[in-house]
Write an enzyme that holds these catalytic residues in place. Structure first.
Site: not given
Ligand code: ADP
Length: 406
Positions: A7, A90, A179, A240, A384
């Site tokens: 990743n 990923r 995601h 964010r 993940e």
């Protein structure tokens, strides 16, 4: 099969070596400060963490150090790199062309490259990781697992923005969602854990971490999700803003003499709960502690975050005309009982009630709603890396099978 899961971020790289039969992690770690100086943290299963400072001008040197660590005679977990059978990467954005995980070939590389515009922070780094693995381990299968892929089943009414069609036709401006690996993994786990019938199931997954998004999964397929063209849309996040009136951009650009890029930096890096807490922290552990100490800004940040999550859940219940289960995951979803409690407090109209004892649990799969709740709320930890490993194995085995048939 030993699968190396990679990743890559712009200056970092996380990795896990997973045995796909046992689904156990043989070794894991990360490279930090790539392009600055370089630091490898490596940990074999059951062993101590080792930290090595060494120059890593690019992702190639970083991956080279990871591979050396994996075969190191003392603390390595492999005799040779031949034992790595496949690499799962990923990848943030596959755009509209790559709608499922794929074995990486020239076409896949060219589309990931095209999508750099849509994922400017991640796609270039993802490509560097892919190219480095191809160079250092030639002949191995590399698989790209896209954050956007799971959301590609959304209908047009969910993914189209109500702006002129020419922008969709020319630039593919639409909601993509992110995601996806986590939403896919957690929705499947939830269906399995609760014994739901996949075909008729209606599950809402709240992935609440530094980045946070929520998805509506009907019959095992995503029908809506909160992130958009980029991960800025939707929930309030660590730094964010999530949803806001786009006119705020013009107003602040004019009044503060800011460029659009300045504003996007502010909305991505200086907003969210960090901003609402008066720049106290983006970390819920700090916010909770401050709130308990009477800090009103921290309390507002947690309240606003939870309220937005609850509103999205309400809208997704409408989108699916019902819901069987709500799964909380990600660092906040798995650990912050206060957020789960606040979110569920808005959802009594669904016949959902929280079990306060169960809600004290952290990071373990469990049901947190009362036994007589009409809708089940649960903590379902995400993984993940394991999801990427499973996808990689599936594709590599299919490709192997196809070759044998020929
Ligand atoms: P990402 O992968 O998006 O960086 P994570 O899913 O790892 O994020 O979530 C990280 C966030 O989870 C932290 O910033 C913090 O807000 C929250 N978190 C982690 N542990 C706890 C905890 N024990 N209690 C409350 N919040 C926590």
């Amino acid at each position: 099969m030993n699968v190396l899961v990679i990743n890559c971020g712009s200056s970092s790289l996380k990795f896990q070596l997973i045995n796909s039969e046992t689904e156990e992690v043989a070794a894991k770690g990360l490279c930090e400060r790539i392009g600055i100086d370089g630091r490898l943290v490596y940990q074999p299963a059951g062993g101590e963490k080792e930290i090595t400072e060494a120059p890593m001008p690019t992702h190639t040197e970083a991956i080279s150090m990871v591979l050396d660590a994996l075969v190191n005679p003392k603390t390595g977990v492999l005799k040779s790199l031949d034992e790595v059978e496949a690499i799962g990467h990923r990848v943030l954005h596959g755009g509209a062309k790559l709608t499922a995980s794929r074995i990486i070939d020239d076409y896949v590389i060219s589309v990931i490259d095209e999508c750099c515009d849509l994922g400017p922070l991640h796609n270039p780094a993802n490509l560097m990781g892919i190219r480095a693995c191809m160079k250092l381990m030639p002949g191995k299968a590399n698989v790209a697992v896209f954050d956007t892929a799971f959301h590609q089943t959304m209908p047009a009414k969910a993914y189209r923005y109500a702006i002129p069609t020419k922008f969709y036709d020319k630039y593919a401006i639409r909601k993509y969602g992110f995601h996806g690996t986590s939403h896919s993994f957690v929705s499947k786990e939830t269906i399995k854990y609760l014994g739901l019938n996949k075909e008729t199931s209606k599950v809402i997954v709240a992935h609440l971490g530094n980045g946070a998004s929520i998805s509506a999964v009907k019959g095992g397929e995503c029908v809506d999700t909160s992130m958009g063209l980029t991960p800025l849309e939707g929930l309030i996040m660590g730094t964010r803003s999530g949803d806001l009136d786009p006119a705020v951009l013009e107003y602040l650009c004019n009044h503060e003499n800011l460029s659009v890029s300045d504003m996007l930096r502010i909305l991505n890096k200086e907003s969210g709960v960090y901003a609402l807490s008066d720049n106290l922290s983006s970390d819920f552990r700090d916010l909770e502690e401050a709130m308990d100490g009477g800090n009103k800004a921290a309390e507002l940040a947690i309240d606003a975050f939870s309220y937005r999550v609850a509103k999205y859940i309400g809208s997704y219940v409408a989108a699916m005309n019902g819901v069987d289960a709500i799964a909380f995951t990600g660092g906040i979803g798995e650990n912050a009982g206060i957020v789960r409690e606040k979110v569920i407090s808005y959802l009594g109209f669904l016949g959902l009630a929280i079990d306060p004892e169960q809600n004290k649990k952290r990071g373990e799969r469990c049901i947190i709603s009362t036994k007589d709740s009409k809708v089940i709320a649960a903590i379902v930890p995400t993984n993940e890396e394991l999801a990427i490993c499973r996808e990689t194995v599936e594709l590599v085995e299919k490709a192997g099978g196809a070759k044998e048939e020929i």
